[in-house]
Design a protein around this motif. Sequence first.
Motif, PDB file in Angstrom:
ATOM      1  N   TYR A 129       0.790  -1.364  -0.094  1.00  0.00           N
ATOM      2  CA  TYR A 129       0.022   0.015  -0.138  1.00  0.00           C
ATOM      3  C   TYR A 129       0.849   1.217  -0.051  1.00  0.00           C
ATOM      4  CZ  TYR A 129       0.945  -0.292   4.977  1.00  0.00           C
ATOM      5  OH  TYR A 129       1.451  -0.381   6.171  1.00  0.00           O
ATOM      6  N   PRO A 130       0.482   2.470  -0.468  1.00  0.00           N
ATOM      7  CA  PRO A 130       1.260   3.632  -0.641  1.00  0.00           C
ATOM      8  C   PRO A 130       1.788   4.026   0.639  1.00  0.00           C
ATOM      9  CG  PRO A 130      -0.939   3.796  -1.673  1.00  0.00           C
ATOM     10  CD  PRO A 130      -0.872   2.721  -1.056  1.00  0.00           C
ATOM     11  N   GLU A 131       1.532   3.840   1.748  1.00  0.00           N
ATOM     12  CA  GLU A 131       2.012   4.296   3.005  1.00  0.00           C
ATOM     13  C   GLU A 131       2.991   3.158   3.843  1.00  0.00           C
ATOM     14  OE1 GLU A 131       1.900   7.258   3.405  1.00  0.00           O
ATOM     15  OE2 GLU A 131       0.577   7.727   1.911  1.00  0.00           O
ATOM     16  N   HIS A 132       3.086   2.213   3.175  1.00  0.00           N
ATOM     17  CA  HIS A 132       4.052   1.084   3.586  1.00  0.00           C
ATOM     18  C   HIS A 132       5.323   1.686   4.112  1.00  0.00           C
ATOM     19  CE1 HIS A 132       6.193  -2.764   3.925  1.00  0.00           C
ATOM     20  NE2 HIS A 132       5.167  -3.287   3.919  1.00  0.00           N
ATOM     21  N   PRO A 133       5.606   1.253   5.226  1.00  0.00           N
ATOM     22  CA  PRO A 133       7.272   1.911   6.042  1.00  0.00           C
ATOM     23  C   PRO A 133       8.276   1.595   5.024  1.00  0.00           C
ATOM     24  CG  PRO A 133       5.893   0.439   7.532  1.00  0.00           C
ATOM     25  CD  PRO A 133       5.228   0.141   6.203  1.00  0.00           C
ATOM     26  N   ILE A 135       8.579   1.914   1.798  1.00  0.00           N
ATOM     27  CA  ILE A 135       8.877   3.061   0.788  1.00  0.00           C
ATOM     28  C   ILE A 135       8.623   4.596   1.185  1.00  0.00           C
ATOM     29  CG2 ILE A 135       8.378   1.329  -1.110  1.00  0.00           C
ATOM     30  CD1 ILE A 135       5.581   2.242  -1.176  1.00  0.00           C
ATOM     31  N   SER A 136       8.616   4.461   2.641  1.00  0.00           N
ATOM     32  CA  SER A 136       8.182   5.938   3.094  1.00  0.00           C
ATOM     33  C   SER A 136       8.994   6.958   2.484  1.00  0.00           C
ATOM     34  CB  SER A 136       8.261   5.958   4.564  1.00  0.00           C
ATOM     35  OG  SER A 136       9.452   5.564   5.136  1.00  0.00           O
ATOM     36  N   ARG A 137      10.353   6.857   2.247  1.00  0.00           N
ATOM     37  CA  ARG A 137      11.136   7.572   1.769  1.00  0.00           C
ATOM     38  C   ARG A 137      11.655   7.678   0.369  1.00  0.00           C
ATOM     39  NH1 ARG A 137      15.650   8.333   6.706  1.00  0.00           N
ATOM     40  NH2 ARG A 137      14.165   8.775   8.214  1.00  0.00           N
ATOM     41  N   PRO A 139       9.723   8.280  -3.069  1.00  0.00           N
ATOM     42  CA  PRO A 139       8.589   8.900  -3.730  1.00  0.00           C
ATOM     43  C   PRO A 139       8.255   8.062  -5.067  1.00  0.00           C
ATOM     44  CG  PRO A 139      10.303  10.248  -3.839  1.00  0.00           C
ATOM     45  CD  PRO A 139      10.811   9.386  -2.785  1.00  0.00           C
ATOM     46  N   LYS A 142       6.649   4.942  -4.274  1.00  0.00           N
ATOM     47  CA  LYS A 142       5.257   5.188  -3.598  1.00  0.00           C
ATOM     48  C   LYS A 142       4.113   5.433  -4.988  1.00  0.00           C
ATOM     49  CE  LYS A 142       4.986   7.354   0.187  1.00  0.00           C
ATOM     50  NZ  LYS A 142       4.951   8.524   1.107  1.00  0.00           N
ATOM     51  N   GLN A 146       0.865   3.388  -6.023  1.00  0.00           N
ATOM     52  CA  GLN A 146      -0.356   3.970  -6.438  1.00  0.00           C
ATOM     53  C   GLN A 146      -0.863   3.746  -8.134  1.00  0.00           C
ATOM     54  OE1 GLN A 146       0.670   7.896  -5.633  1.00  0.00           O
ATOM     55  NE2 GLN A 146      -0.151   8.001  -3.292  1.00  0.00           N
ATOM     56  N   LYS A 176      11.653  -5.932  -2.418  1.00  0.00           N
ATOM     57  CA  LYS A 176      11.087  -5.671  -0.952  1.00  0.00           C
ATOM     58  C   LYS A 176       9.716  -6.549  -0.831  1.00  0.00           C
ATOM     59  CE  LYS A 176      12.741  -0.736  -0.854  1.00  0.00           C
ATOM     60  NZ  LYS A 176      12.480   0.764  -0.796  1.00  0.00           N
TER      61      LYS A 176
END
Length: 738
Positions: A129-133, A135-137, A139, A142, A146, A176
């Motif tokens: 999901y877009p807010e997965h830890p 890939i937080s840094r 973009p 992310k 999406q 990942k």
Amino acid sequence: MSGPILQIALPSPLRRLFDYRAPAGLRLDDLQVGLRVSVPFGNRQMVGVIAAISDQSSVPVGKLKRASELIDHSPLLPDSLWKLCSWTASYYQHGLGDTLSSALPVLLRRGEPAMARQDMLWQLLPGAYPEHPAISRAPKQKEAVQTLSRHPHGLSHALISQWGLTRDALESLERKGLAQRIHQSPHHTSEPQPLLKETPLSPNGEQQAALDAITAGDGFHAWLLEGVTGSGKTEVYLQAIQHCLQQQRQALVLIPEIGLTPQTLERFRRRFSVPVVILHSGLNDRERLDAWIAARDGEAGIVIGTRSAIFTPLARPGLIIVDEEHDLSYKQQEGLRYNARDLAVYRAHLEQVGLILGSATPSFESLHNVQRGRYQRLRLTQRAGNASPPTIQCLDIRSRPLEGGMSRPLIQLMGEHLRRGNQVLVFINRRGFAPTLMCHDCGWMAECRRCDARMTLHQSPAQLHCHHCGSQRAVDRCCPKCQSQDLRPIGAGTERTEEHLTECFPDFPILRIDRDTMARKQAMQSMLARIQSGAPCVLVGTQMLAKGHHFPDVTLVAILDADGGLFSADFRGPERMAQLIIQVAGRAGRANKPGQVLIQTHMAEHQLLLDLTEHDYDRFAERELAGRAAAQLPPYSFMALLRAESNSSAQTNQFLDEACTLAEQLIASLDIADVELLGPVPSPMERRAGRYRAQLLVQAGQRSILHQLLHHWLAALEQHPLARRVRWSIDVDPLDMF
């Protein structure tokens, strides 16, 4: 015994099989008829097909070569297609190896694996999901998540750049554990979809009666769908195919020309959600193999193709359609001289499926089969919608001056239609600027140096071109015979007609459609798009315009020269002329605008033209068939044409003379009656491409008698001393007597 003997069908004109020992290490259980093998042949490797497996050979086992490699683990062709190829080789007196080669895509003939190209797709894995830890840094990763979330069944790798994604981002997601690559056929459908994308048109009474007959049939049935141009035959095809697809079966649609493929494909894809593939010579080798495999594996619900598509395997055959069944393009004129329409009949019988033969001008062979009860005739006599048949008139051009091949009354009528905002179609079945170049002082004409034919004058680029052998040369500046510089183009072709029309109608575009202007890929599609825009224009073209096109804004069709086929030396000449005129005339008035057809002729009282002006193809056909019956010409008799050519006319004639003598001896020894040998005679164009040609016609009252003679005759001819020094071929059921 050193193991099984493989009888291999190799792509060779020889009508025989070649014996080989099985590849080393293989058991009898590993071998099947229909598998491809690589074998040494002379100093090269060839790919052949196992046609039979035996335990003995006429060649001593010690002298037999061993096949190099077994390519397949299961036969390429289903049993029905193998039977079709075997029957084709037997009927057309051709080698089985060459026949199988004609039936297979090029890559399979070269030994490539029978596997379709796989599309690579990127797909999210569960838990991404877009807010997965992880890939937080990142973009770009992310953004990729999406985008992929909007494509749950996968996004093609070929499209990632169009969505602003990079391969690096996707590969990082893969490492990942958030995305994966999957491979699938380009024709794969991820989930069931409604069969129809658009609602079918409501059939009129005649269309519904035809559909009721077609959909009620089970097993093999042959229907001749005879419908006037614009009567909605294609809609009948579409709804018959819909019934076929609803039964989870596949449909094969044959069309006569590549030029018809884009519009046919677009209409079928607009109607159905199932994969539709095309098969014709314009595809590259990889595209053709992918389509072939999609049909074989059942992924493609509809297969559309030209004549060679008749050999395409189907996983679940349900319906075969031959559109414009009368068209000569279905007859192969080189090598294996098969008729795809006739093979469609035999294949439908083998696979016990329905067959629709559609035409506004059915061939006399099909009409004869209706008379004999072999086909059921379904008729569409009304044009679809509010369209009415065009009025057809003959314009007597005797004593009338012609400019660019056109009379003044025709030019005036064209102007009236154009000023009303309509389109005009001008049909002239000659390419180039003029049929020949002539010296006005001595009468010399530019002739081909390799053929008994005149050179055609082209203007763009300026050259003399032989349409028979393809040779070209610069335009003569002076007469080679008398040195005069007064050389004049004689007659008119599409280029000259286009030039004259440009002078007559400078305010309207003149669109020329012939083999020269349509040589580029997509040229036909772009030209058709201009025509479909509806803007007033003049279309100038050859037979490419006559077949199957829907031009709703054409209200006038002008046929510049209708006399060529009225007195042909070929007994089929009048039939072809009538079909061509009606097909061309059918481009007029196909929507709600009334249509008009004007035929320029010096023979306005000719009975054929009188029949056609009254839209009475049936009466014309009845009269011609009665004449054929009286003269015992096909379809009331059966023919085969032995053609021969070489660099020496004496050698060509000697071969055919001795072939004729051999045939006479066989007729006597086999006690065969009702067979006639006509010739040998020089071909109508005796010298072509520097070679001298002649022919011998064999005619019989019964098909079985003809084939009995051919079987023994050709076997003897293959052993004839001259057979290797003369290029010769047999054409069973010839359509072109020249």
